[in-house]
Motif scaffolding. Structure first.
Motif, PDB file in Angstrom:
ATOM      1  N   THR A  86       1.757  -1.012   0.376  1.00 12.55           N
ATOM      2  CA  THR A  86       0.403   0.117  -0.261  1.00 12.55           C
ATOM      3  C   THR A  86       0.683   1.162  -0.343  1.00 12.55           C
ATOM      4  O   THR A  86       1.219   1.749  -1.351  1.00 12.55           O
ATOM      5  N   GLN A  87       1.226   1.251   0.737  1.00 11.42           N
ATOM      6  CA  GLN A  87       2.659   2.563   1.420  1.00 11.42           C
ATOM      7  C   GLN A  87       4.031   2.834   0.022  1.00 11.42           C
ATOM      8  O   GLN A  87       4.188   3.695  -0.967  1.00 11.42           O
ATOM      9  N   THR A 112      -0.034   3.691   7.462  1.00 19.46           N
ATOM     10  CA  THR A 112       1.105   4.304   6.758  1.00 19.46           C
ATOM     11  C   THR A 112       1.402   5.779   8.521  1.00 19.46           C
ATOM     12  O   THR A 112       2.450   6.298   8.116  1.00 19.46           O
ATOM     13  N   LYS A 126       5.179   6.462   8.594  1.00 18.85           N
ATOM     14  CA  LYS A 126       5.986   7.834   9.021  1.00 18.85           C
ATOM     15  C   LYS A 126       6.853   8.370  10.324  1.00 18.85           C
ATOM     16  O   LYS A 126       7.456   8.464  10.739  1.00 18.85           O
ATOM     17  N   LEU A 184       4.436  10.175   1.814  1.00 19.04           N
ATOM     18  CA  LEU A 184       3.124   9.058   1.889  1.00 19.04           C
ATOM     19  C   LEU A 184       2.478   9.860   1.620  1.00 19.04           C
ATOM     20  O   LEU A 184       1.333   9.786   2.331  1.00 19.04           O
ATOM     21  N   TYR A 216      -8.324   9.129   3.099  1.00 19.17           N
ATOM     22  CA  TYR A 216      -7.955   7.878   3.885  1.00 19.17           C
ATOM     23  C   TYR A 216      -9.469   8.090   4.371  1.00 19.17           C
ATOM     24  O   TYR A 216     -10.494   9.163   4.123  1.00 19.17           O
TER      25      TYR A 216
END
Ligand SMILES: [Zn+2]
Ligand SMILES: [Zn+2]
Length: 537
Positions: free
Chosen positions: A253-254, A285, A289, A310, A317
């Protein structure tokens, strides 16, 4: 020094190995079995050891197929420590609680069904509370730090470049015969992935556990993959269509967010809406970070230039189910990334229901699709799939982009093994479907002349030392007892036959509603082939 192969054996899920040195017992990984019902039942029967006898669980990374049974073990009396990197702990915190939630929901669903059928009450494998409690057993180590399990056993975690916090685990065991080194590759990353670093090189070892997820496949290069993704997104924009990407929250996903961000930053595409529709992906996510020290140089440079890879314009979201539903009311083109990655559960199913039948939509598979999963069936060319009790036609463009995989391909795995300089290395191939593990094992033994074994589930072995007497017999190398081979073959055959029956049933229905000469020909061929097979048997 004894070992027992408990999971990730001739399958990709349930990774776990029991190691015993004298009275010290520990596990490397404690994963959940997923996929077939037969495999999932194994989660309930952990008879190979007593949880309370274990002192440690060494955890390679946070994926559920490696960490998912930790709460169950704690519930069963495990009082030791779970050793992992800090990022793995951060990810486990959200993933294990989420898994506990899924277990509770599953039991509740069983009970609703079971009550009507007059069955006993089902209990969850573990609960959110069990998962939270298990986190108290975690202890973190840094990459490269030496950690002493006992006077004669020490371990070190090295970056496996698979997902954030993932590790290769090296174990040194002191013995009367000297020191021996056991290496667990864990899941090995694909090189040149953004965000995470490339897998660390290991040069020494006496025993190696080698993963084999993509042991029979070659990925396209990263650059080619990125260009393919760009083309798909551009085409979707031209047709005001949507791109749906099933992805595990902590799989790619990232990576996809980062890559789409690059497209927008470089103005290769306009800032279209990008929906991250998975509450778990949102928290993970955030964890990415927070753990920027694990990033590779390229990403660190972006960050120090004031850009967060990101955070991209147009990213949305979605937390609630209402927000999730609203996505499909948006008529503009866009990208939807949602879980689960194999399409077996979760919000992705709603998006598939909306888009699989639309010719203009695009579905992109970026992760591994296990045998039996809905994702695998779509990739294998199923004409329809069942979602929420409804047959949905598969008409959308279906793509697989292996270059986004978090796993090394065959070349990556062989390259990684090639750095180990020990002609006496013994390789145990795990974490792959049976035929894939066997194929990679054969390649490793041909190319490097290492002794190579694809173990059996629950097989026990004495690796070295004077504990030979403790186990009465060791399985002879690679000699699978014929009756076992037969039962594997029969099971596979039985499954294939049932699948064929189901397919034929569907074809029969179709045949009643319309006439298609090409189709008829295909069916005639199948029928002929079956007759031939029957007479041969
Ligand atoms: Zn993994
Ligand atoms: Zn895995």
């Amino acid at each position: 020094m004894r070992v027992t192969f408990l999971g990730g054996i001739r399958t990709v899920t349930g990774s776990a190995t029991l190691l015993e040195k004298g009275s010290l017992k520990w596990l490397v990984d404690c994963g959940m079995f997923q996929g077939s019902k037969e495999h999932e039942e194994r989660n309930w029967n952990l008879q190979a050891y007593q949880a309370k006898d274990l002192s440690f669980i060494l955890l390679t990374h946070a994926h559920i197929d490696h960490s998912g049974l930790i709460p169950k073990l704690v519930k069963d009396g495990f009082g030791g420590k779970v050793i992992c990197t800090k990022a793995t702990l951060d990810l486990c915190e959200v993933m294990l609680q989420d898994s506990g939630h899924i277990q509770e929901m599953e039991a509740e669903w069983q009970n609703r069904k079971g009550k009507r059928a007059g069955k006993d009450e089902a209990t969850p494998l573990y609960t959110v509370e069990d998962a939270t409690k298990s986190l108290g057993h975690f202890q973190t180590v840094s990459y490269d730090e030496i950690f002493q399990l006992s006077d004669d056993v020490k371990v070190r975690f090295q970056d496996a470049g698979h997902i954030l916090g993932s590790a290769i685990i090296e174990i040194w065991v002191e013995d009367a015969g000297g020191e021996r080194k056991i290496v667990f590759s864990g899941d090995l990353g694909n090189s040149d992935q953004p965000l995470v670093r490339d897998p660390s090189i290991v040069e020494q070892g006496d025993f190696l556990w080698l993963e084999s997820t993509y042991g029979n496949r070659l990925h396209k290069s990263r650059e080619e993959t990125i260009q393919e993704l760009l083309k798909i997104v551009q085409e979707a924009i031209a047709h005001r269509a949507k791109v749906v990407i099933p992805a595990f929250a902590v799989e790619r996903t990232q990576d996809i967010i980062y890559t789409l961000g690059q497209f927008i930053r470089k103005r290769s595409i306009p800032p279209i809406p990008i929906y991250i529709d998975s509450p778990l992906a949102i928290s993970t996510t955030e964890i990415f970070k927070r753990n920027s020290d694990c990033f590779d140089q390229e990403t660190k440079d972006l960050l120090s230039g004031g850009e967060n890879p990101l955070d991209i314009p147009g990213i949305r979201y979605t937390q609630t189910t209402e927000e999730s539903r609203a996505i499909n009311e948006d008529q503009r083109s866009g990208v939807i990334i949602s879980a689960s990655g194999m399409c077996d559960s979760g919000r992705i199913q709603h998006h598939l229901k909306h888009h699989l039948w639309r010719e203009e939509s695009h579905i992109i598979f970026i992760g591994y699709q296990a045998e039996g999963s809905i994702g695998r069936r779509i990739i294998d060319g199923a004409k329809t799939v069942k979602l929420f009790g409804e047959e949905i036609a598969v008409k959308a463009h279906i793509h697989t982009l292996g270059g986004f995989s978090a796993h090394a391909d065959q070349k990556g795995l062989l390259d990684w093994v090639s750095h180990i300089h020990n002609p006496d290395l013994h390789v145990f191939v795990n974490h792959g479907e049976e035929k894939v593990s066997l194929e990679l094992g054969q390649l490793v033994s041909e190319q490097f002349h290492f002794k190579t074994t694809v173990p059996q589930w629950k097989e026990k072995r004495v690796l070295f030392g004077d504990e030979q007497e403790a186990i009465p017999e060791e399985r002879p190398e690679e000699a699978i007892p014929p009756e076992e081979l037969f039962s594997v073959l029969f099971n596979n055959l039985d499954r294939a036959y049932k699948r064929l029956r189901r397919k034929l049933k569907r074809e029969k229905k179709k045949g009643e509603s319309f006439y298609d000469p090409r189709h008829l020909k295909e069916l005639e061929q199948v029928s002929k082939k079956l007759e031939e097979l029957e007479s041969e048997l």
